[in-house]
Design an enzyme around this catalytic site. Structure first.
Site, PDB file in Angstrom:
ATOM      1  N   PRO A 160     -15.241  -5.117   2.078  1.00  0.00           N
ATOM      2  CA  PRO A 160     -16.526  -5.305   2.778  1.00  0.00           C
ATOM      3  C   PRO A 160     -17.591  -4.305   2.339  1.00  0.00           C
ATOM      4  CG  PRO A 160     -14.930  -4.221   4.231  1.00  0.00           C
ATOM      5  CD  PRO A 160     -14.175  -4.673   3.001  1.00  0.00           C
ATOM      6  N   LEU A 161     -17.124  -3.159   1.781  1.00  0.00           N
ATOM      7  CA  LEU A 161     -18.075  -2.144   1.305  1.00  0.00           C
ATOM      8  C   LEU A 161     -18.081  -2.082  -0.220  1.00  0.00           C
ATOM      9  CD1 LEU A 161     -17.090   0.674   3.855  1.00  0.00           C
ATOM     10  CD2 LEU A 161     -18.996  -0.959   4.002  1.00  0.00           C
ATOM     11  N   PHE A 213     -13.132  -0.851  -4.518  1.00  0.00           N
ATOM     12  CA  PHE A 213     -12.994   0.211  -5.519  1.00  0.00           C
ATOM     13  C   PHE A 213     -14.317   0.483  -6.248  1.00  0.00           C
ATOM     14  CE2 PHE A 213      -8.663  -1.638  -5.216  1.00  0.00           C
ATOM     15  CZ  PHE A 213      -8.025  -0.513  -4.705  1.00  0.00           C
ATOM     16  N   TYR A 229       0.839  -1.197   0.000  1.00  0.00           N
ATOM     17  CA  TYR A 229       0.000   0.000   0.000  1.00  0.00           C
ATOM     18  C   TYR A 229       0.874   1.247   0.000  1.00  0.00           C
ATOM     19  CZ  TYR A 229      -3.419  -3.533   1.448  1.00  0.00           C
ATOM     20  OH  TYR A 229      -4.208  -4.659   1.534  1.00  0.00           O
TER      21      TYR A 229
HETATM   22  N1  LIG Z   1      -5.856  -9.284   0.971  1.00  0.00           N
HETATM   23  C1  LIG Z   1      -6.033  -8.477  -0.048  1.00  0.00           C
HETATM   24  O1  LIG Z   1      -5.635  -8.773  -1.152  1.00  0.00           O
HETATM   25  C2  LIG Z   1      -6.760  -7.191   0.140  1.00  0.00           C
HETATM   26  C3  LIG Z   1      -7.297  -6.550  -0.982  1.00  0.00           C
HETATM   27  C4  LIG Z   1      -7.975  -5.363  -0.773  1.00  0.00           C
HETATM   28  C5  LIG Z   1      -8.105  -4.828   0.493  1.00  0.00           C
HETATM   29  N2  LIG Z   1      -7.559  -5.483   1.561  1.00  0.00           N
HETATM   30  C6  LIG Z   1      -7.729  -4.950   2.928  1.00  0.00           C
HETATM   31  O2  LIG Z   1      -9.120  -4.841   3.168  1.00  0.00           O
HETATM   32  C7  LIG Z   1      -9.431  -3.526   3.638  1.00  0.00           C
HETATM   33  C8  LIG Z   1     -10.831  -3.163   3.240  1.00  0.00           C
HETATM   34  O3  LIG Z   1     -10.962  -3.083   1.835  1.00  0.00           O
HETATM   35  P1  LIG Z   1     -10.979  -1.704   1.042  1.00  0.00           P
HETATM   36  O4  LIG Z   1     -10.515  -0.587   1.911  1.00  0.00           O
HETATM   37  O5  LIG Z   1     -10.276  -1.935  -0.229  1.00  0.00           O
HETATM   38  O6  LIG Z   1     -12.483  -1.542   0.634  1.00  0.00           O
HETATM   39  P2  LIG Z   1     -13.838  -1.237   1.449  1.00  0.00           P
HETATM   40  O7  LIG Z   1     -13.578  -1.205   2.916  1.00  0.00           O
HETATM   41  O8  LIG Z   1     -14.856  -2.178   0.900  1.00  0.00           O
HETATM   42  O9  LIG Z   1     -14.232   0.193   0.903  1.00  0.00           O
HETATM   43  C9  LIG Z   1     -13.413   1.299   1.025  1.00  0.00           C
HETATM   44  C10 LIG Z   1     -14.098   2.429   0.262  1.00  0.00           C
HETATM   45  O10 LIG Z   1     -15.324   2.761   0.914  1.00  0.00           O
HETATM   46  C11 LIG Z   1     -15.312   4.135   1.282  1.00  0.00           C
HETATM   47  N3  LIG Z   1     -15.937   4.210   2.614  1.00  0.00           N
HETATM   48  C12 LIG Z   1     -15.468   3.699   3.778  1.00  0.00           C
HETATM   49  N4  LIG Z   1     -16.335   3.944   4.784  1.00  0.00           N
HETATM   50  C13 LIG Z   1     -17.373   4.603   4.248  1.00  0.00           C
HETATM   51  C14 LIG Z   1     -18.586   5.139   4.766  1.00  0.00           C
HETATM   52  N5  LIG Z   1     -18.903   5.005   6.063  1.00  0.00           N
HETATM   53  N6  LIG Z   1     -19.416   5.785   3.920  1.00  0.00           N
HETATM   54  C15 LIG Z   1     -19.126   5.922   2.617  1.00  0.00           C
HETATM   55  N7  LIG Z   1     -18.003   5.433   2.050  1.00  0.00           N
HETATM   56  C16 LIG Z   1     -17.132   4.783   2.855  1.00  0.00           C
HETATM   57  C17 LIG Z   1     -13.868   4.550   1.300  1.00  0.00           C
HETATM   58  O11 LIG Z   1     -13.739   5.917   0.938  1.00  0.00           O
HETATM   59  P3  LIG Z   1     -13.230   7.033   2.006  1.00  0.00           P
HETATM   60  O12 LIG Z   1     -11.767   6.853   2.112  1.00  0.00           O
HETATM   61  O13 LIG Z   1     -13.633   8.289   1.324  1.00  0.00           O
HETATM   62  O14 LIG Z   1     -13.978   6.772   3.262  1.00  0.00           O
HETATM   63  C18 LIG Z   1     -13.274   3.665   0.203  1.00  0.00           C
HETATM   64  O15 LIG Z   1     -13.460   4.247  -1.066  1.00  0.00           O
HETATM   65  C19 LIG Z   1      -8.337  -2.662   2.997  1.00  0.00           C
HETATM   66  O16 LIG Z   1      -8.221  -1.416   3.644  1.00  0.00           O
HETATM   67  C20 LIG Z   1      -7.130  -3.562   3.113  1.00  0.00           C
HETATM   68  O17 LIG Z   1      -6.558  -3.439   4.402  1.00  0.00           O
HETATM   69  C21 LIG Z   1      -6.902  -6.658   1.396  1.00  0.00           C
END
Ligand SMILES: NC(=O)c1ccc[n+]([C@@H]2O[C@H](COP(=O)([O-])OP(=O)(O)OC[C@H]3O[C@@H](n4cnc5c(N)ncnc54)[C@H](OP(=O)(O)O)[C@@H]3O)[C@@H](O)[C@H]2O)c1
Length: 286
Positions: free
Chosen positions: A212-213, A216, A66
């Site tokens: 979880p949300l 991308f 990251y």
């Molecule tokens: N093992 C793997 O290969 C892998 C791959 C991907 C991710 N991950 C891990 O999983 C974690 C979670 O996945 P992710 O961050 O990619 O996706 P996510 O949690 O599904 O979604 C993040 C997105 O949602 C927005 N968001 C978050 N809270 C919100 C809210 N309350 N209201 C509206 N929008 C909201 C964020 O924007 P804002 O910043 O504007 O809030 C961001 O654009 C990552 O941070 C990473 O640590 C692991």
């Protein structure tokens, strides 16, 4: 004092004595656009990390992918010396090139260097939990798993998780070393892993859904919006609360770069559904 994240309940990683709140935080969104380069707002990124811990987050997911290196550096700057209860979980098995492409590498030298890089940047002597990131069903997980096992025996890694894996790869990995968590893509509208979650629950192994949300591509669901409106909550809060309700071995790590969203996400730990709301959410599989 009970902090808001604790409303999600606690989980103990199997065979470890490591207990965390089921509401955690994923640090990926703290890096710059497309998870590449420095954060858009560095002060806000540091403030998000500090506030997460102050609200009871004791499980932070990170990686040197990251940025690269950005989130580990921010975590170190914001939180070291780390609170004794904070569990930092990193992942190895890939890297970024100068253009920001995501590339996988699983040879022994690379995996060992990656662990050392994480130890150096986070200033730790051992990382409690490290995920091995795989890429596709054809990747042979056995050789890198044996390296993970060796690093565990040497004390560099406390416990092993695996990420982006199939049921077959899970089986091969479990035959090589005890696993404490699996991190795969899963959410309210993306449920390919339903059977795997239940299998892991039976074994007491954590399932930590990424995106979880929606990641991308923010999750779109009229049915989700309807339940959220009824509950006077946001769709994101309901999506997180549904994951927590789905199985007691699910730990959530929503990612955000803003304190306002962090607070809302943590509030989801306290949401409960009526049986009818739960049934309607269960039927939304996309
Ligand atoms: N093992 C793997 O290969 C892998 C791959 C991907 C991710 N991950 C891990 O999983 C974690 C979670 O996945 P992710 O961050 O990619 O996706 P996510 O949690 O599904 O979604 C993040 C997105 O949602 C927005 N968001 C978050 N809270 C919100 C809210 N309350 N209201 C509206 N929008 C909201 C964020 O924007 P804002 O910043 O504007 O809030 C961001 O654009 C990552 O941070 C990473 O640590 C692991």
């Amino acid at each position: 004092m009970t902090l808001p994240a604790a409303a999600a309940g606690r989980f103990t990683f199997p065979g470890t004595g490591i207990r965390v709140n089921r509401m955690g935080y994923g640090a990926m969104q703290l890096a710059g656009p497309h998870v590449f380069g420095p954060p858009k707002d560095r002060d806000e990124a540091l403030a998000v990390l500090k506030e997460a811990v102050s609200l009871g987050i004791d499980h932070i997911d990170t990686s040197d992918f990251y940025g690269p290196y950005v989130t580990n550096e921010l975590i170190h700057e914001a939180l070291a010396p780390y609170p004794g209860n904070l569990v930092l979980v990193t992942k190895i098995g890939g890297y970024r090139n100068d253009r920001g492409d995501w590339l996988l590498a699983h040879d022994e030298n690379f995996l060992r260097r990656s662990v050392q890089d994480n130890l150096d940047r986070l200033t730790l002597e051992r990382i409690e939990i490290v995920n091995l990131r795989m890429e596709g069903p054809d990747d042979d997980i056995a050789p890198p798993m044996r390296v993970m096992r060796a690093m565990q025996e040497e004390g560099l890694i406390g416990h092993i998780g695996i990420s982006t894996i199939t049921p077959q790869q899970l089986q091969i990995a479990r035959d090589i070393a005890p696993l404490v968590c699996v991190q795969n893509h899963y959410n309210l509208v993306h449920r390919q892993d339903d059977a795997m979650i239940d299998e892991l629950a039976d074994a007491g192994i954590a399932y930590v859904p990424y995106f979880p949300l929606g990641g991308f591509s923010p999750m779109q669901s009229a049915g989700l919006n309807e339940v959220a409106a009824e509950m006077n909550a946001s769709p994101q809060q309901v999506a997180l609360a549904w994951l927590l309700a789905r199985s007691p071995n699910i730990l959530v790590i929503p990612g955000t770069s803003r304190r306002s969203h962090l607070r809302q996400n943590i509030e989801a730990a306290a949401l409960g559904f009526t049986p009818d709301q739960r049934r309607r959410l269960d039927s939304l599989s996309g």
